[in-house]
Design a protein around this motif. Structure first.
Motif, PDB file in Angstrom:
ATOM      1  N   UNK A  56       0.840  -1.192   0.000  1.00  0.00           N
ATOM      2  CA  UNK A  56       0.000   0.000   0.000  1.00  0.00           C
ATOM      3  C   UNK A  56       0.878   1.246   0.000  1.00  0.00           C
ATOM      4  N   UNK A  57       0.294   2.354  -0.435  1.00  0.00           N
ATOM      5  CA  UNK A  57       0.995   3.627  -0.421  1.00  0.00           C
ATOM      6  C   UNK A  57       1.309   4.012   1.021  1.00  0.00           C
ATOM      7  N   UNK A  58       2.530   4.444   1.275  1.00  0.00           N
ATOM      8  CA  UNK A  58       3.004   4.805   2.610  1.00  0.00           C
ATOM      9  C   UNK A  58       2.902   3.629   3.577  1.00  0.00           C
ATOM     10  N   UNK A  59       3.024   2.407   3.035  1.00  0.00           N
ATOM     11  CA  UNK A  59       2.915   1.215   3.859  1.00  0.00           C
ATOM     12  C   UNK A  59       4.268   0.667   4.253  1.00  0.00           C
ATOM     13  N   UNK A  60       4.231  -0.501   4.826  1.00  0.00           N
ATOM     14  CA  UNK A  60       5.451  -1.169   5.248  1.00  0.00           C
ATOM     15  C   UNK A  60       6.251  -1.622   4.025  1.00  0.00           C
ATOM     16  N   UNK A  61       7.573  -1.705   4.159  1.00  0.00           N
ATOM     17  CA  UNK A  61       8.398  -2.102   3.014  1.00  0.00           C
ATOM     18  C   UNK A  61       8.144  -3.550   2.607  1.00  0.00           C
ATOM     19  N   UNK A  62       8.410  -3.839   1.346  1.00  0.00           N
ATOM     20  CA  UNK A  62       8.231  -5.185   0.807  1.00  0.00           C
ATOM     21  C   UNK A  62       9.480  -6.003   1.139  1.00  0.00           C
ATOM     22  N   UNK A  63       9.606  -6.356   2.415  1.00  0.00           N
ATOM     23  CA  UNK A  63      10.760  -7.075   2.951  1.00  0.00           C
ATOM     24  C   UNK A  63      10.239  -8.269   3.732  1.00  0.00           C
ATOM     25  N   UNK A  64      10.857  -9.423   3.552  1.00  0.00           N
ATOM     26  CA  UNK A  64      10.512 -10.609   4.339  1.00  0.00           C
ATOM     27  C   UNK A  64      11.609 -10.879   5.353  1.00  0.00           C
ATOM     28  N   UNK A  65      11.194 -11.145   6.590  1.00  0.00           N
ATOM     29  CA  UNK A  65      12.149 -11.397   7.667  1.00  0.00           C
ATOM     30  C   UNK A  65      11.811 -12.713   8.366  1.00  0.00           C
ATOM     31  N   UNK A  75       6.355 -11.370   5.466  1.00  0.00           N
ATOM     32  CA  UNK A  75       6.534 -10.259   4.524  1.00  0.00           C
ATOM     33  C   UNK A  75       5.811  -9.054   5.123  1.00  0.00           C
ATOM     34  N   UNK A  76       6.564  -8.024   5.455  1.00  0.00           N
ATOM     35  CA  UNK A  76       5.985  -6.873   6.142  1.00  0.00           C
ATOM     36  C   UNK A  76       4.885  -6.210   5.339  1.00  0.00           C
ATOM     37  N   UNK A  77       5.015  -6.151   4.022  1.00  0.00           N
ATOM     38  CA  UNK A  77       4.011  -5.487   3.188  1.00  0.00           C
ATOM     39  C   UNK A  77       2.641  -6.164   3.273  1.00  0.00           C
ATOM     40  N   UNK A  78       2.588  -7.399   3.771  1.00  0.00           N
ATOM     41  CA  UNK A  78       1.310  -8.107   3.914  1.00  0.00           C
ATOM     42  C   UNK A  78       0.545  -7.682   5.169  1.00  0.00           C
ATOM     43  N   UNK A  79       1.207  -7.018   6.094  1.00  0.00           N
ATOM     44  CA  UNK A  79       0.606  -6.733   7.394  1.00  0.00           C
ATOM     45  C   UNK A  79      -0.337  -5.537   7.356  1.00  0.00           C
ATOM     46  N   UNK A 167      -5.450   0.039   7.288  1.00  0.00           N
ATOM     47  CA  UNK A 167      -5.236  -0.054   5.843  1.00  0.00           C
ATOM     48  C   UNK A 167      -3.825  -0.525   5.496  1.00  0.00           C
ATOM     49  N   UNK A 168      -2.954  -0.626   6.495  1.00  0.00           N
ATOM     50  CA  UNK A 168      -1.579  -1.031   6.251  1.00  0.00           C
ATOM     51  C   UNK A 168      -0.623   0.128   6.051  1.00  0.00           C
ATOM     52  N   UNK A 169      -1.113   1.355   6.190  1.00  0.00           N
ATOM     53  CA  UNK A 169      -0.251   2.531   6.034  1.00  0.00           C
ATOM     54  C   UNK A 169       0.442   2.848   7.355  1.00  0.00           C
ATOM     55  N   UNK A 170       1.641   3.382   7.261  1.00  0.00           N
ATOM     56  CA  UNK A 170       2.369   3.809   8.450  1.00  0.00           C
ATOM     57  C   UNK A 170       1.776   5.136   8.911  1.00  0.00           C
ATOM     58  N   UNK A 171       1.189   5.111  10.108  1.00  0.00           N
ATOM     59  CA  UNK A 171       0.548   6.296  10.655  1.00  0.00           C
ATOM     60  C   UNK A 171       1.539   7.174  11.407  1.00  0.00           C
TER      61      UNK A 171
END
Length: 196
Positions: A56-65, A75-79, A167-171
């Motif tokens: 999502x826009x302004x969301x978590x990076x597409x990184x898996x840890x 995958x952070x972008x899924x959260x 929405x998954x955006x970083x607030x």
């Protein structure tokens, strides 16, 4: 001259053999100490499977840890939230100071808010597992040994906490430790709309 040339060639041959022995087939130091193989890791909260979602826009990076305890990589972008992600390390004094506030929040937030820890740039997986257990951090934890989140979260050093909305955006990103339960509750209310 011939002796120098021979020594030079032998030197290059030895260097080439040494480099070849350090190739991708050799286990790295992190392979031998994967977090889930560390004693006590199975007692930590398991990382849940997450449904794949588009970033999502302004969301978590597409990184898996990888998970510090048991469970799959995440995958952070899924959260999606409401979610508080706390980036910590066992060697970080301020992380130790704020840990009781996060442990308390996790107990009170069940069903209203999710928490996720990320052990950041930490060379001692066994001490990270011990820290999470000793501090009763009863939520899942990931591991970022390669500092993949340094740029996206603008990490100068831990602790930092990232507030993620539904929405998954970083607030909001809070740099530094929490200094009280009231401060943490106020940020959760103001940034995520969750009252505890």
């Amino acid at each position: 001259m011939r002796v120098r040339t021979t020594l030079w060639a032998v030197g290059w041959l030895v260097a080439g053999l040494l480099l070849a022995s350090c190739g991708p087939d050799q286990p790295s130091a992190t392979d031998s100490t994967s977090p889930s193989a560390v004693a006590g890791a199975d007692k930590l909260a398991a990382c849940p499977s997450t449904e794949s979602k588009p970033p999502v826009s302004n969301g978590l990076p597409d990184v898996s840890l990888p998970c510090l305890g048991s469970g799959p990589d995440i995958r952070l972008a899924d959260l999606r939230g409401p979610l508080v992600i706390n980036v910590w390390a066992q060697w970080c004094g301020p992380c130790r100071e704020e840990a009781p506030y996060l442990a308390d929040l996790a107990k009170r937030a069940t069903g209203k808010l999710q928490l996720l820890g990320i052990d950041y740039d930490d060379p001692r997986a066994e001490l990270a597992v011990k820290f999470a257990g000793d501090q009763q951090l009863s939520y899942p934890h990931l591991v970022d040994p390669d500092k993949q989140l340094r740029q996206p979260f603008k990490i100068g050093g831990p602790p930092i906490s990232v507030f993620v909305n539904s929405d998954g955006a970083i607030a909001y990103v809070h740099h530094g430790p929490f200094t009280s339960r009231q401060q943490l509750d106020q940020l959760v209310r103001d940034k995520l709309g969750v009252t505890l």
